[in-house]
Design a protein around this motif. Structure first.
Motif, PDB file in Angstrom:
ATOM      1  N   LEU A 101     -30.065  33.796   2.795  1.00 21.03           N
ATOM      2  CA  LEU A 101     -30.424  33.218   1.694  1.00 21.03           C
ATOM      3  C   LEU A 101     -28.831  33.322   0.650  1.00 21.03           C
ATOM      4  CD1 LEU A 101     -33.464  35.673   0.958  1.00 21.03           C
ATOM      5  CD2 LEU A 101     -33.342  33.403   1.852  1.00 21.03           C
ATOM      6  N   ALA A 151     -27.128  30.293   1.087  1.00 25.87           N
ATOM      7  CA  ALA A 151     -28.324  29.133   0.050  1.00 25.87           C
ATOM      8  C   ALA A 151     -27.724  29.320  -1.085  1.00 25.87           C
ATOM      9  CB  ALA A 151     -29.425  29.016   0.625  1.00 25.87           C
ATOM     10  N   ILE A 206     -24.219  27.577  -1.724  1.00 24.18           N
ATOM     11  CA  ILE A 206     -23.996  26.775  -1.931  1.00 24.18           C
ATOM     12  C   ILE A 206     -25.218  25.877  -3.021  1.00 24.18           C
ATOM     13  CG2 ILE A 206     -22.813  26.071  -0.118  1.00 24.18           C
ATOM     14  CD1 ILE A 206     -25.836  25.698   1.786  1.00 24.18           C
ATOM     15  N   GLU A 235     -28.332  25.817  -2.250  1.00 27.70           N
ATOM     16  CA  GLU A 235     -29.900  25.322  -2.399  1.00 27.70           C
ATOM     17  C   GLU A 235     -30.026  26.808  -2.950  1.00 27.70           C
ATOM     18  OE1 GLU A 235     -28.515  23.331   1.964  1.00 27.70           O
ATOM     19  OE2 GLU A 235     -29.759  24.837   2.017  1.00 27.70           O
ATOM     20  N   LEU A 236     -30.484  27.391  -3.351  1.00 28.20           N
ATOM     21  CA  LEU A 236     -31.294  28.486  -3.613  1.00 28.20           C
ATOM     22  C   LEU A 236     -30.650  28.737  -5.139  1.00 28.20           C
ATOM     23  CD1 LEU A 236     -32.608  30.811  -0.715  1.00 28.20           C
ATOM     24  CD2 LEU A 236     -33.675  28.632  -1.582  1.00 28.20           C
TER      25      LEU A 236
END
Lengths: 352, 455
Positions: free
Chosen positions: A44, A47, A50, A52-53
């Motif tokens: 997580l 993510a 970068i 993504e989340l």
């Protein structure tokens, strides 16, 4: 390196997702779900790093993690999960994501004078004495809740105390204010020059990470040097039957776990608690902020403690003392809870 | 995919939130990542049946996953679809002492099964390096090996029977509780190592063995891994089939010592760990024989016997940690899993050293020397594209080397995605076609772990 990244890239790169941490993680053991494992959480974080989340999407897991660092002890790759978690919470627990109770707790210990206020009914709070090799750290909440602990340690080791000291900042560092937490540790290092003895495993690990391990000593680490001089604690002529609950950060952060055991073996009938190194669910502010989960984490431990039929369960950290006492009482288990310094004081041995 | 229908079917066991999906986008294989569309946590065989029926009707890929500790990207959902997580099916259903077997749900870990067997004086021999986390279902799907393969064999030698959900949703029971059973094709064996492409294992009956009461270990240091390999060949050549014959090169010794701090000789070029178990004086005799053989080959530095169980356990633990510990040495560390005929071990490790030199990359080599099973771990800086490219070239060299030696591209990690490009060279075109025909018999719509073996 981009200064705005929430995580130090090198720390994130270290994890190879082998999964050796899974069985060591108390929340994974409960849920058997990847997101509540250290490996899943690092995924997580990656993510988030970068984009993504969003950091908000990971809020729940950043808080469900106990921060016990048991994963670090079993990680052959040497992932510094504790530091990653501090970075995570510092990025996530801001603004509207900041819990009100947490704000109050951190406010209470943010300044030295407020910390002194916590121990206002304790006369030692105002004591000022000459510095000798070691100064004792009084703690923040420990100062208010368990003043007898540092008093006992002070007596066992005949060290002096300086009332004018603040909180080490561990609470801040573990709860989303890493920078402030480090600042407070530095300040405490200035208030207490030389070597510092603490009766709190969690504080020891945080303080050592900022001002250096060579200046910070946990109580049992120091007492261990004179373990041969200690006399037994007797109940009706028999050695008291005791077990130890490790302090997570003391064990997984500083690898100190043999010393308190050696002391207890010397003065009591020591039995090893199965899962002694598993978190008790206190986990700093966790027991307050996530009371229900904290209770769930303790369930297994309650059974294990009850089975051993102990006189005392010994702790090396004030948060654990509070958690053990509250949770055992709730389950009507009669085992007494005591900090190791107070227990050693019962033996009334050295320097007597 | 109709996620709503799936959720209606399986309720809260279905997760589609981006946080959960992210957590299941990788396994323990570096460089492979793909996000699934849904994750389902099965809590019973019926859940699996319902899910497979749904997936079969809707032609949605299903990737079955245990602990996610596999090293060939076999559980990365490259085609999208649903990750079927078995971790909640983790009960040991039965241990029969007289039949020497256990019946387990798929997500029981090796260590939990072995500990439970120990209470009956039995053991479950397959013990992959990741035994604290890896699951029996995953072990079966990859035919996991481990540190005791030479003497005790690997997973395929211990699976008696399976309950499996096929790609159609049909449930079959293969094998039985008996050692002898030749009624029909050996579907059990076919499923072992099938990497989730033929069916979903929902229950396994596995054989146990009497637990040895004595075990003895020793450690020998050599100048090079090739020197250690000569000793390995000499030991087995002398008619000894020991419980443990494992080696590490210097890169691995250093990495492991940094984590375990047990006083390994970090100046040596190679470490050979040897050990035997059993119930009689024979254990001592064999262990001493191995120590004596190790003392002879050229390049030996020292040979010592472990003084006690604690010391032996430390050595085994150190060996077990070699793979993840190597992550300390570089930001990208890819572990491979080749096998070569044992007599060619020394030549193979020497050639890997040449590859390391030619590609200007550090390669840490460790492995189950007795099985001819090598785990070369190629190290590179993940932020240096040129180095990463050389890493892939080195891996290619290593696979080709294994095949040139008459060996194999994977001994125990499986093919997954990572080694699929080399599979045809290993098994031949005709067998690849046969794989596909077998796959379509089990899974006509190709929903089970597509894009991998048999697709």
């Amino acid at each position: 390196m981009n200064q705005n990244l929430p995580f130090t890239p090198k720390l994130l790169e270290r994890c190879i997702s082998c999964g050796y941490c899974l069985p060591a993680c108390p929340t994974y053991v409960i849920t058997q779900e990847e997101i509540s494992s250290p490996r899943g959480r690092i995924n997580l974080m990656r993510a988030v790093q970068i984009g993504e989340l969003s950091i908000d999407q990971t809020l729940e897991q950043s808080s469900y993690c106990l921060g016990c660092r048991a994963c670090e002890s079993v990680c052959p790759a040497g992932v510094e999960y504790g530091t990653l978690l501090e970075e995570w919470r510092s990025a996530a627990w801001q603004g509207k994501n900041r819990n009100l109770i947490l704000k109050l707790l951190l406010f209470a210990v943010n300044q030295s004078w407020r910390v002194r206020l916590l121990g206002i009914f304790n006369p030692r709070n105002f004591q000022k004495s000459k510095w000798n090799e070691y100064s004792i750290m009084l703690g923040c909440f420990e100062r208010g809740l368990f003043p007898n602990v540092s008093a006992a340690a002070q007596k066992n080791l005949s060290i002096n105390v300086n009332g004018n000291q603040g909180c080490c900042g561990a609470l801040h560092a573990h709860n989303g204010e890493l920078a402030r937490g480090k600042e407070m540790a530095k300040k405490l290092g200035e208030q207490l020059p030389g070597k510092i003895i603490t009766t709190s495993g969690g504080c020891a690990a945080h303080l050592a990470s900022v001002i250096g391990k060579d200046r910070v000593f946990e109580y049992s680490e120091v007492l261990f040097n004179q373990v041969d001089l200690l006399k037994p604690v007797l109940i009706n002529g028999e050695k008291a039957r005791v077990a130890l609950q490790d302090s997570c950060h003391l064990r997984h952060g500083l690898q100190i776990y043999q010393q308190p055991r050696a002391i207890l073996k010397q003065i009591a009938d020591f039995v090893e608690l199965p899962g002694a190194s598993d978190c008790c669910g206190a986990a700093g502010t966790y027991a307050i902020l996530r009371a229900r989960d904290s209770k769930k984490v303790f369930d297994k431990k309650a059974k294990e403690i009850e089975k051993l039929n102990l006189d005392f369960i010994i702790s090396v950290n004030p948060g654990c003392t509070r958690q053990l006492a509250t949770q055992l009482k709730r389950r009507k288990i009669k085992t007494k809870v005591m900090h190791i310094a107070e227990f050693v004081a019962l033996s009334n041995s050295i320097n007597a | 995919m109709d996620l709503k229908a799936l959720t209606q079917l399986l309720g809260e066991k279905v997760k589609t939130d981006p946080v959960t999906l992210t957590a299941f986008s990788t396994d323990a294989t570096p460089e492979f990542k793909a996000t699934p569309e849904a994750v389902v946590f099965a809590e019973s065989r019926d859940d699996v049946v319902k899910l497979i029926q749904f997936a079969n009707e809707n032609k949605v890929p299903v990737i079955t996953r245990g602990a996610g500790s596999n090293l060939a990207a076999a559980t990365v959902p490259i085609t999208g679809g649903i990750i079927l997580v078995m971790t909640k099916l983790n009960r040991i259903l039965e241990i029969s002492k007289s039949e020497m077997l256990a019946v387990v749900e798929p997500a029981v870990t090796n260590v939990n099964l072995d500990n439970a067997a120990a209470e009956y004086g039995l053991m479950y021999p397959p013990d992959p390096g990741s035994k604290t986390v890896s699951t029996i279902g995953g072990n079966i799907a990859t035919c996991a090996g481990g540190l005791r393969g030479l003497k005790y064999g690997v997973t395929r030698n211990y699976v008696l029977g399976l309950e499996v959900v096929l790609g159609t949703g049909e449930v079959i029971n293969t094998g039985s509780r008996m050692v002898k059973d030749v009624a029909g094709y050996d579907i059990t064996r076919l499923l072992v190592g099938s990497e989730g492409t033929l069916g979903v294992i929902t229950k396994a009956t596995v054989a146990l063995r009497p637990r040895p009461t004595i075990s003895k270990y020793g450690v020998a240091y050599f100048k090079t891994l090739a020197d250690a390999s000569v000793a390995v060949d000499a030991i087995v050549g002398a008619g000894i089939l020991p419980a443990t014959l494992e080696f590490l090169d210097q890169v691995c010794i250093n990495a492991v010592e940094k984590f375990a701090a047990i006083g390994l000789d970090t100046s040596a070029g190679a470490l050979l760990l040897f050990g035997e178990d059993g119930d009689s004086d024979d254990v001592e005799i064999k262990t001493q024989q191995m120590a004596d053989i190790c003392a002879n080959p050229a390049g030996v530095i020292s040979v010592t016997r472990a003084k006690n169980v604690v010391e032996a356990d430390q050595l085994l633990f150190a060996r077990r940690c070699a793979l993840p510990a190597l992550a300390r040495e570089a930001s990208l560390a890819v572990s491979e899993d080749i096998c070569v005929p044992r007599p060619l071990l020394a030549e193979t490790v020497a050639k890997i050293a040449e590859i390391s030199k030619a590609r200007q990359l550090k390669i840490g080599v460790f492995g189950h020397a007795g099985d001819g099973n090598l785990h070369p771990k190629v190290l590179a800086d993940i932020n240096d594209p040129a180095e990463v490219a050389r890493l892939h070239a080195a891996l290619d060299d290593i696979f080709n080397l294994a095949l040139d030696m008459g060996g194999t591209i994977t001994g125990e990690h499986g093919v997954g995605i990572a080694k699929l490009p080399y599979l045809e060279r290993k098994v031949g075109k005709e067998q690849m076609y046969l794989f596909r025909r077998i796959k379509s018999a089990f899974d006509p719509n190709g929903i089970l772990n597509p894009g991998k073996t048999g697709s």
